[in-house]
Scaffold this motif. Structure first.
Motif, mmCIF file in Angstrom:
data_model
loop_
_atom_site.group_PDB
_atom_site.id
_atom_site.type_symbol
_atom_site.label_atom_id
_atom_site.label_comp_id
_atom_site.label_asym_id
_atom_site.label_seq_id
_atom_site.Cartn_x
_atom_site.Cartn_y
_atom_site.Cartn_z
ATOM 1 N N PRO A 197 59.997 36.386 128.700
ATOM 2 C CA PRO A 197 59.497 36.351 129.889
ATOM 3 C C PRO A 197 58.605 34.910 130.086
ATOM 4 C CG PRO A 197 58.843 38.411 129.256
ATOM 5 C CD PRO A 197 59.634 37.789 128.221
ATOM 6 N N THR A 198 58.396 34.265 131.097
ATOM 7 C CA THR A 198 57.552 33.291 131.325
ATOM 8 C C THR A 198 56.242 33.733 131.654
ATOM 9 O OG1 THR A 198 58.175 32.895 133.502
ATOM 10 C CG2 THR A 198 59.456 31.601 131.674
ATOM 11 N N GLY A 199 55.254 33.094 131.432
ATOM 12 C CA GLY A 199 53.966 33.555 131.828
ATOM 13 C C GLY A 199 52.834 33.104 130.908
ATOM 14 N N SER A 200 51.534 33.465 131.290
ATOM 15 C CA SER A 200 50.489 33.263 130.545
ATOM 16 C C SER A 200 49.939 34.544 129.475
ATOM 17 C CB SER A 200 49.183 32.761 131.437
ATOM 18 O OG SER A 200 49.009 33.753 132.360
ATOM 19 N N ILE A 201 50.621 35.493 129.439
ATOM 20 C CA ILE A 201 50.314 36.536 128.712
ATOM 21 C C ILE A 201 50.256 36.486 127.202
ATOM 22 C CG2 ILE A 201 50.553 39.146 128.185
ATOM 23 C CD1 ILE A 201 51.701 39.388 130.928
ATOM 24 N N GLU A 202 49.308 36.513 126.452
ATOM 25 C CA GLU A 202 49.267 36.219 125.023
ATOM 26 C C GLU A 202 49.517 37.508 124.314
ATOM 27 O OE1 GLU A 202 46.427 33.961 121.689
ATOM 28 O OE2 GLU A 202 45.707 34.547 123.572
ATOM 29 N N VAL A 203 50.619 37.557 123.561
ATOM 30 C CA VAL A 203 50.751 38.694 122.676
ATOM 31 C C VAL A 203 50.449 38.567 121.212
ATOM 32 C CG1 VAL A 203 52.441 40.345 121.539
ATOM 33 C CG2 VAL A 203 52.752 39.381 123.944
ATOM 34 N N GLY B 9 57.585 45.574 109.160
ATOM 35 C CA GLY B 9 57.705 45.754 110.436
ATOM 36 C C GLY B 9 56.916 44.945 111.240
ATOM 37 N N ALA B 10 56.438 45.218 112.368
ATOM 38 C CA ALA B 10 55.531 44.465 113.180
ATOM 39 C C ALA B 10 54.938 45.292 114.189
ATOM 40 C CB ALA B 10 56.335 43.313 114.136
ATOM 41 N N VAL B 11 53.640 44.880 114.268
ATOM 42 C CA VAL B 11 52.740 45.646 115.492
ATOM 43 C C VAL B 11 52.184 44.490 116.509
ATOM 44 C CG1 VAL B 11 50.597 47.084 116.052
ATOM 45 C CG2 VAL B 11 51.906 47.428 113.972
ATOM 46 N N ARG B 12 52.361 44.414 117.679
ATOM 47 C CA ARG B 12 51.913 43.409 118.574
ATOM 48 C C ARG B 12 51.168 44.136 119.663
ATOM 49 N NH1 ARG B 12 53.184 41.225 114.704
ATOM 50 N NH2 ARG B 12 54.244 39.259 114.511
ATOM 51 N N PHE B 13 50.029 43.427 120.276
ATOM 52 C CA PHE B 13 49.255 43.793 121.339
ATOM 53 C C PHE B 13 48.729 42.811 122.144
ATOM 54 C CE2 PHE B 13 45.890 42.832 118.433
ATOM 55 C CZ PHE B 13 44.835 42.942 119.161
ATOM 56 N N VAL B 14 48.188 42.997 123.212
ATOM 57 C CA VAL B 14 47.734 42.361 124.197
ATOM 58 C C VAL B 14 46.246 42.611 124.522
ATOM 59 C CG1 VAL B 14 47.403 41.426 126.456
ATOM 60 C CG2 VAL B 14 49.713 41.798 125.725
ATOM 61 N N ARG B 15 45.270 41.784 124.094
ATOM 62 C CA ARG B 15 43.834 42.014 124.095
ATOM 63 C C ARG B 15 43.362 42.231 125.443
ATOM 64 N NH1 ARG B 15 41.406 41.707 119.550
ATOM 65 N NH2 ARG B 15 41.940 40.246 117.932
ATOM 66 N N ALA B 16 42.628 43.341 125.846
ATOM 67 C CA ALA B 16 41.916 43.594 126.958
ATOM 68 C C ALA B 16 40.619 42.636 127.059
ATOM 69 C CB ALA B 16 41.566 45.062 127.071
ATOM 70 N N ALA C 4 44.891 46.208 125.698
ATOM 71 C CA ALA C 4 45.514 46.491 127.087
ATOM 72 C C ALA C 4 46.643 47.192 126.657
ATOM 73 C CB ALA C 4 45.539 45.329 127.871
ATOM 74 N N GLY C 5 47.684 46.844 125.848
ATOM 75 C CA GLY C 5 48.841 47.479 125.619
ATOM 76 C C GLY C 5 49.471 47.056 124.280
ATOM 77 N N ALA D 11 56.343 41.557 127.934
ATOM 78 C CA ALA D 11 55.849 40.568 127.008
ATOM 79 C C ALA D 11 55.801 41.196 125.402
ATOM 80 C CB ALA D 11 54.571 39.906 127.533
ATOM 81 N N ILE D 12 55.377 42.156 125.184
ATOM 82 C CA ILE D 12 55.234 42.706 124.207
ATOM 83 C C ILE D 12 56.615 43.069 123.369
ATOM 84 C CG2 ILE D 12 54.385 44.488 122.540
ATOM 85 C CD1 ILE D 12 52.047 44.852 124.694
ATOM 86 N N THR D 13 57.321 43.621 124.168
ATOM 87 C CA THR D 13 58.704 44.136 123.910
ATOM 88 C C THR D 13 59.415 42.546 123.588
ATOM 89 O OG1 THR D 13 58.560 45.948 125.099
ATOM 90 C CG2 THR D 13 60.785 45.226 124.466
ATOM 91 N N ALA D 14 59.511 41.681 124.087
ATOM 92 C CA ALA D 14 60.149 40.417 123.844
ATOM 93 C C ALA D 14 59.681 39.848 122.656
ATOM 94 C CB ALA D 14 59.987 39.553 125.078
ATOM 95 N N ALA D 15 58.347 39.759 122.604
ATOM 96 C CA ALA D 15 57.577 39.364 121.392
ATOM 97 C C ALA D 15 58.080 39.989 119.866
ATOM 98 C CB ALA D 15 55.978 39.284 121.337
#
Length: 249
Positions: free
Chosen positions: A108-114, A156-163, A169-170, A201-205
């Motif tokens: 996805p395009t956008g400004s969400i930082e994962v 493996g990998a763990v990824r998240f978006v900071r609140a 946040a997720g 965003a997280i799933t794609a990352a």
């Protein structure tokens, strides 16, 4: 018949702190919890268990104080479901699974930082956020945060978006690959942050990270049409069905 996801399921359970192999089944056990969502079994592809094999499988659970439970793709071992049902196993759930490859991935395009977690506080925040996202079905705990860290540190990998408050946040998790594929799981967003594209965003990352590590596909299960549309937007396509069976009493 696609067996990569079921071969992965077997290999992934064999990574657990303790395992039991009995009658064409692998039981994965984590001694830090009695949760049936962590401690469960799966058959090897093509397994044809006898009644005695199923009895031994049930015994492996019972002697450890665990509920007999299985997750598997039934088309990869057609003889397994009838054998389990004859022993009294009942359907807990049926989920369709979806697969993404490097050719279908759409970031996805956008400004969400994962980002990847870095500190104990990060892992605790992720565990807490995912517990909230799933309605407390999986209570947050130090053991849960530790399992997230083990996933990240074992391939493996763990990824998240900071609140906004510095927490989570997720988030979502991807297992270490096996047999060329890996599972994305626990995709969850706290209620206050939903509708912003965080899950996509997280799933794609996670998929991109896993492909960069050499995997040829990643897969996941979805729980409804809304989540299915999210995953389709980032390149996941329906592939098959996974069956969840449990034995009560």
């Amino acid at each position: 018949m696609h067996t990569d996801v079921q071969n992965f399921a077997v290999a992934n359970l064999l990574r657990r702190p303790a395992t039991v192999e009995v009658g064409g089944f692998v039981v994965g056990i984590d001694p830090t919890t009695t949760s049936p969502y962590v401690n469960y079994a799966t058959p090897v592809p093509g397994a044809e268990p006898t009644g005695r094999d199923v009895g031994d499988l049930i015994g492996a659970f019972r002697e450890r104080g665990l509920k007999p439970r299985l997750e598997f793709a039934p088309d990869t071992a057609p003889a397994v479901e009838p054998a389990l049902r004859r022993a009294g196993f009942a359907t807990e759930a049926v989920h369709e699974y979806m697969v993404c490859t490097p050719a279908t991935l759409a970031v996805p395009t956008g400004s969400i930082e994962v980002v990847a977690p870095d500190t104990d506080e990060d892992y605790t925040a992720i565990d807490t956020a995912l517990s909230e996202a799933f309605g407390g079905e999986f209570p947050a705990s130090p053991e849960g945060a530790a399992r997230l860290r083990r996933t990240q540190e074992s391939g493996g990998a763990v990824r998240f978006v900071r609140a906004a408050d510095g927490g989570c946040a997720g988030a979502a998790v991807c297992s270490a690959p096996a047999h060329g594929t890996a599972e994305v799981a626990g995709v969850g967003t706290r209620s206050a942050y939903r509708g912003r594209g965080i899950a996509a965003a997280i799933t794609a990352a996670l998929a991109g990270t896993t492909f960069a590590g050499g995997a040829s596909s990643v897969w996941l299960e979805y729980s409804g049409d809304g989540s299915r549309r999210v995953y389709e937007r980032v390149g996941f396509r329906p592939r098959g069905t996974r069956l969840y069976l449990t034995l009560e009493g």
